[in-house]
Design a protein around this motif. Structure first.
Motif, mmCIF file in Angstrom:
data_model
loop_
_atom_site.group_PDB
_atom_site.id
_atom_site.type_symbol
_atom_site.label_atom_id
_atom_site.label_comp_id
_atom_site.label_asym_id
_atom_site.label_seq_id
_atom_site.Cartn_x
_atom_site.Cartn_y
_atom_site.Cartn_z
ATOM 1 N N ASN A 58 0.815 -1.218 0.000
ATOM 2 C CA ASN A 58 0.000 0.000 0.000
ATOM 3 C C ASN A 58 0.848 1.267 0.000
ATOM 4 O O ASN A 58 0.412 2.309 -0.481
ATOM 5 N N LYS A 59 2.065 1.198 0.530
ATOM 6 C CA LYS A 59 2.952 2.367 0.550
ATOM 7 C C LYS A 59 3.373 2.776 -0.860
ATOM 8 O O LYS A 59 3.656 3.946 -1.101
ATOM 9 N N ILE A 60 3.416 1.822 -1.800
ATOM 10 C CA ILE A 60 3.829 2.161 -3.169
ATOM 11 C C ILE A 60 2.682 2.099 -4.174
ATOM 12 O O ILE A 60 2.834 2.539 -5.305
ATOM 13 N N LEU A 61 1.553 1.566 -3.764
ATOM 14 C CA LEU A 61 0.455 1.311 -4.702
ATOM 15 C C LEU A 61 -0.042 2.566 -5.411
ATOM 16 O O LEU A 61 -0.295 2.543 -6.611
ATOM 17 N N SER A 62 -0.161 3.667 -4.708
ATOM 18 C CA SER A 62 -0.706 4.877 -5.340
ATOM 19 C C SER A 62 0.377 5.776 -5.935
ATOM 20 O O SER A 62 0.071 6.794 -6.534
ATOM 21 N N LYS A 63 1.629 5.394 -5.787
ATOM 22 C CA LYS A 63 2.719 6.214 -6.328
ATOM 23 C C LYS A 63 2.988 5.849 -7.784
ATOM 24 O O LYS A 63 2.770 4.722 -8.198
ATOM 25 N N HIS A 64 3.462 6.809 -8.543
ATOM 26 C CA HIS A 64 3.816 6.551 -9.938
ATOM 27 C C HIS A 64 5.085 7.323 -10.283
ATOM 28 O O HIS A 64 5.506 8.203 -9.535
ATOM 29 N N ILE A 65 5.662 6.948 -11.394
ATOM 30 C CA ILE A 65 6.783 7.712 -11.941
ATOM 31 C C ILE A 65 6.338 8.244 -13.294
ATOM 32 O O ILE A 65 5.418 7.714 -13.911
ATOM 33 N N ASP A 66 7.008 9.271 -13.753
ATOM 34 C CA ASP A 66 6.604 9.886 -15.015
ATOM 35 C C ASP A 66 6.950 9.016 -16.217
ATOM 36 O O ASP A 66 6.145 8.873 -17.126
ATOM 37 N N VAL A 94 12.348 7.828 -14.677
ATOM 38 C CA VAL A 94 12.586 9.266 -14.781
ATOM 39 C C VAL A 94 11.391 10.009 -14.213
ATOM 40 O O VAL A 94 10.242 9.702 -14.538
ATOM 41 N N GLU A 95 11.691 10.991 -13.383
ATOM 42 C CA GLU A 95 10.683 11.891 -12.827
ATOM 43 C C GLU A 95 10.990 13.294 -13.293
ATOM 44 O O GLU A 95 12.143 13.736 -13.228
ATOM 45 N N LEU A 96 9.982 14.009 -13.769
ATOM 46 C CA LEU A 96 10.138 15.430 -14.081
ATOM 47 C C LEU A 96 9.751 16.218 -12.842
ATOM 48 O O LEU A 96 8.693 15.986 -12.259
ATOM 49 N N LEU A 146 17.215 -0.205 -9.226
ATOM 50 C CA LEU A 146 16.710 0.416 -10.448
ATOM 51 C C LEU A 146 16.970 1.917 -10.355
ATOM 52 O O LEU A 146 16.440 2.589 -9.468
ATOM 53 N N PRO A 147 17.810 2.454 -11.248
ATOM 54 C CA PRO A 147 18.104 3.889 -11.181
ATOM 55 C C PRO A 147 16.865 4.734 -11.426
ATOM 56 O O PRO A 147 16.011 4.388 -12.241
ATOM 57 N N ILE A 148 16.794 5.824 -10.689
ATOM 58 C CA ILE A 148 15.750 6.827 -10.908
ATOM 59 C C ILE A 148 16.443 8.176 -10.991
ATOM 60 O O ILE A 148 17.318 8.477 -10.190
ATOM 61 N N GLU A 149 16.072 8.936 -12.010
ATOM 62 C CA GLU A 149 16.650 10.263 -12.221
ATOM 63 C C GLU A 149 15.539 11.300 -12.143
ATOM 64 O O GLU A 149 14.432 11.072 -12.620
#
Length: 140
Positions: free
Chosen positions: A65-73, A87-89, A115-118
């Protein structure tokens, strides 16, 4: 059973979005696609839970549930659909303290699973940003 979840009279409260991404995301998406080599794919608006699995065991639903509603761009995958880069703007909304905390949590979970995130600032040169990302992560 379906009626339990939806009040059919309230469907008038819903409408189709004109676009699933905003103008800045659209510009970045087109630049990603323009420079993206064959054998790689870009996916906009990905839920974190569709990219990162929650391990079974005690607290599974709490962790999920902590990640369920989160998204990345954006997510870039290889031809086997294995995630390569997130990638996140970052626009002005990412300067709000609550949003900073959310981004920090995303960054930590992505780092933990390898997993890299920028995070790319809105208003920068997207062409150069994409070129630098692809060079850094050997996407060519």
């Amino acid at each position: 059973m379906f009626k339990k979840f939806f009040n059919f009279e309230s469907f008038s409260s819903y409408k189709k979005r004109q676009s699933v991404i905003d103008k800045r995301e659209e510009a970045f998406f087109f630049e990603l696609n323009k420079q993206l080599p064959n054998g790689f794919y870009v996916f906009p608006k990905m839920r974190v839970a569709d990219i990162i699995e929650t391990t079974d065991g005690k607290g599974y639903y709490f962790r999920r549930n902590k990640i369920l509603s989160k998204h990345i761009d954006f997510l870039i995958s290889n031809q086997s659909f294995m995630p390569i880069l997130a990638v996140e703007l970052n626009g002005s909304s990412h300067r709000i303290e609550k949003r900073k905390d959310s981004d920090d949590q995303k960054k930590k979970v992505f780092e933990f699973v390898g997993l890299p995130i920028e995070f790319i600032e809105v208003g920068t040169d997207f062409s150069l940003d994409v070129k630098n990302l692809f060079t850094k992560y050997k996407i060519h």
